[in-house]
Design a protein around this motif. Structure first.
Motif, PDB file in Angstrom:
ATOM      1  N   ARG A  82       0.838  -1.208   0.000  1.00 35.32           N
ATOM      2  CA  ARG A  82       0.000   0.000   0.000  1.00 35.32           C
ATOM      3  C   ARG A  82       0.870   1.254   0.000  1.00 35.32           C
ATOM      4  O   ARG A  82       0.615   2.222  -0.726  1.00 35.32           O
ATOM      5  CB  ARG A  82      -0.934  -0.002   1.218  1.00 35.32           C
ATOM      6  CG  ARG A  82      -2.113  -0.947   1.116  1.00 35.32           C
ATOM      7  CD  ARG A  82      -3.115  -0.685   2.227  1.00 35.32           C
ATOM      8  NE  ARG A  82      -2.571  -0.940   3.538  1.00 35.32           N
ATOM      9  CZ  ARG A  82      -2.724  -2.082   4.213  1.00 35.32           C
ATOM     10  NH1 ARG A  82      -3.422  -3.083   3.672  1.00 35.32           N
ATOM     11  NH2 ARG A  82      -2.207  -2.227   5.417  1.00 35.32           N
ATOM     12  N   HIS A 123      -9.825  -1.236  -3.700  1.00 37.27           N
ATOM     13  CA  HIS A 123     -10.861  -1.565  -2.719  1.00 37.27           C
ATOM     14  C   HIS A 123     -11.970  -2.394  -3.354  1.00 37.27           C
ATOM     15  O   HIS A 123     -12.426  -3.391  -2.779  1.00 37.27           O
ATOM     16  CB  HIS A 123     -11.428  -0.279  -2.120  1.00 37.27           C
ATOM     17  CG  HIS A 123     -12.477  -0.524  -1.091  1.00 37.27           C
ATOM     18  ND1 HIS A 123     -12.175  -0.895   0.204  1.00 37.27           N
ATOM     19  CD2 HIS A 123     -13.846  -0.462  -1.148  1.00 37.27           C
ATOM     20  CE1 HIS A 123     -13.300  -1.054   0.889  1.00 37.27           C
ATOM     21  NE2 HIS A 123     -14.317  -0.793   0.097  1.00 37.27           N
ATOM     22  N   ARG A 124     -12.397  -1.999  -4.541  1.00 34.58           N
ATOM     23  CA  ARG A 124     -13.473  -2.730  -5.208  1.00 34.58           C
ATOM     24  C   ARG A 124     -13.033  -4.125  -5.628  1.00 34.58           C
ATOM     25  O   ARG A 124     -13.841  -5.055  -5.686  1.00 34.58           O
ATOM     26  CB  ARG A 124     -13.964  -1.935  -6.415  1.00 34.58           C
ATOM     27  CG  ARG A 124     -14.732  -0.670  -6.029  1.00 34.58           C
ATOM     28  CD  ARG A 124     -15.349  -0.003  -7.233  1.00 34.58           C
ATOM     29  NE  ARG A 124     -16.176   1.149  -6.840  1.00 34.58           N
ATOM     30  CZ  ARG A 124     -16.861   1.896  -7.690  1.00 34.58           C
ATOM     31  NH1 ARG A 124     -16.804   1.649  -9.000  1.00 34.58           N
ATOM     32  NH2 ARG A 124     -17.593   2.900  -7.246  1.00 34.58           N
ATOM     33  N   ARG A 129      -6.798  -4.514   1.202  1.00 30.49           N
ATOM     34  CA  ARG A 129      -7.644  -3.848   2.187  1.00 30.49           C
ATOM     35  C   ARG A 129      -7.038  -3.945   3.580  1.00 30.49           C
ATOM     36  O   ARG A 129      -6.372  -4.929   3.898  1.00 30.49           O
ATOM     37  CB  ARG A 129      -9.042  -4.485   2.180  1.00 30.49           C
ATOM     38  CG  ARG A 129      -9.840  -4.200   0.921  1.00 30.49           C
ATOM     39  CD  ARG A 129     -11.235  -4.783   1.044  1.00 30.49           C
ATOM     40  NE  ARG A 129     -12.050  -4.480  -0.133  1.00 30.49           N
ATOM     41  CZ  ARG A 129     -13.311  -4.884  -0.275  1.00 30.49           C
ATOM     42  NH1 ARG A 129     -13.897  -5.582   0.696  1.00 30.49           N
ATOM     43  NH2 ARG A 129     -13.982  -4.584  -1.367  1.00 30.49           N
ATOM     44  N   PRO A 130      -7.286  -2.936   4.464  1.00 27.02           N
ATOM     45  CA  PRO A 130      -8.036  -1.697   4.215  1.00 27.02           C
ATOM     46  C   PRO A 130      -7.177  -0.682   3.473  1.00 27.02           C
ATOM     47  O   PRO A 130      -6.030  -0.452   3.841  1.00 27.02           O
ATOM     48  CB  PRO A 130      -8.377  -1.206   5.619  1.00 27.02           C
ATOM     49  CG  PRO A 130      -7.237  -1.702   6.461  1.00 27.02           C
ATOM     50  CD  PRO A 130      -6.841  -3.034   5.867  1.00 27.02           C
ATOM     51  N   VAL A 131      -7.729  -0.074   2.429  1.00 28.03           N
ATOM     52  CA  VAL A 131      -6.961   0.836   1.585  1.00 28.03           C
ATOM     53  C   VAL A 131      -6.812   2.216   2.221  1.00 28.03           C
ATOM     54  O   VAL A 131      -5.730   2.790   2.230  1.00 28.03           O
ATOM     55  CB  VAL A 131      -7.617   0.956   0.190  1.00 28.03           C
ATOM     56  CG1 VAL A 131      -6.885   1.983  -0.661  1.00 28.03           C
ATOM     57  CG2 VAL A 131      -7.630  -0.405  -0.510  1.00 28.03           C
TER      58      VAL A 131
END
Length: 286
Positions: A82, A123-124, A129-131
């Motif tokens: 991330r 995210h989709r 996650r969590p982004v």
């Protein structure tokens, strides 16, 4: 509601030092030294990349980020990925400004649009996650309100004092706007204040601080993030060694507010106030 990013936070603020220290240690054990090294290297590299008007530092930072990205892809740690992904996107866009001469306004806007679009897509897709758990305002306790107001007052006072005492030509910062029609000047000042604060908070207090806390713990993360923030403002407003120290201290305070509230909303508001001050000083200073 409690928010956890290494230390535990609640509406009452931080936990006691002893409890927070144990929490820091327990959560850091799940990350290897290699992962911590990758997040540290990413923070330093993006800080060097974003130093204004310094192509050698930008080149050094980009090369370092490429190497970190290779190791991060092999490690496949969500926290590291991330952080690296967002830093890579920002670095790529910044190189378009440095080496290809893209307009600063376009690049600054892209700093917000491109990482956010990438985050939404991830995210989709259910990846990494969590982004963006930090994309919120969060609660304000009385002590945090005091810190928030103090940070705004201190930053505005510091910027005014530096402008009046520094041997620097501050007219180079948005100075050309003084010859523009008033409505254009106002639009540019507002746009700069809002957009520049948005991408810097997204990167520094959003992605970088969150993942540094996840891997290093709160105390070290605040120090690393603030140093990175200071480095990236080496040629900014204010500039020079004094400017770096001022940005470092300010970044630390914004980081504390971010962690106490659980979101980047209030750091963003404080950042907008400082950016507005910078723009007005550059526009009006003779």
């Amino acid at each position: 509601m409690a928010v956890s990013f290494g230390w535990k936070f609640s509406d009452r603020g931080m936990m006691s030092d002893s409890v927070a220290s144990r929490t820091d240690t327990a959560e850091r054990r799940s990350f290897s030294r290699f992962e911590r090294a990758l997040t540290l290297a990413t923070a330093i590299a993006i800080g060097l990349t974003l130093v204004p008007e310094s192509p050698p530092l930008t080149t050094t930072g980009v090369i370092a980020l490429l190497l970190v990205t290779l190791f991060a892809c092999r490690r496949r740690s969500p926290a590291v990925l991330r952080m690296v992904l967002c830093s890579d996107l920002i670095a790529f866009l910044f190189t378009l400004y440095v080496y290809a001469g893209w307009p600063p306004a376009l690049i600054t806007t892209s700093f917000v649009v491109v990482p956010v679009a990438a985050g939404v897509a991830l995210h989709r897709l259910g990846r990494l996650r969590p982004v963006a758990p930090w994309l919120k305002w969060g609660p304000l306790a009385p002590v945090t309100i005091a810190l928030f107001v103090t940070t705004i007052v201190a930053s505005v006072a510091g910027l005014v004092l530096w402008t009046l005492t520094a041997d620097a030509d501050v007219s180079e910062y948005l100075g050309g706007l003084r010859y523009a029609p008033p409505w254009q000047a106002v639009a540019a000042i507002v746009g700069f204040a809002l957009v520049n604060a948005a991408w810097e908070e997204l990167l520094f207090r959003g992605v970088l601080l969150t993942e540094l806390v996840n891997t290093w713990g709160l105390r070290a993360a605040l120090v690393i993030e603030s140093i990175t923030f200071g480095i990236s403002h080496a040629n900014g407003f204010p500039s020079g060694p004094v400017g770096v120290v001022m940005a470092l201290a300010w970044g630390y305070l914004l980081g504390v507010i971010r962690m106490r509230t659980g979101g980047i909303g209030y750091p963003y508001a404080a950042h907008v106030a400082a950016n507005t001050t910078i723009a007005l000083l550059a526009y009006l200073y003779i």
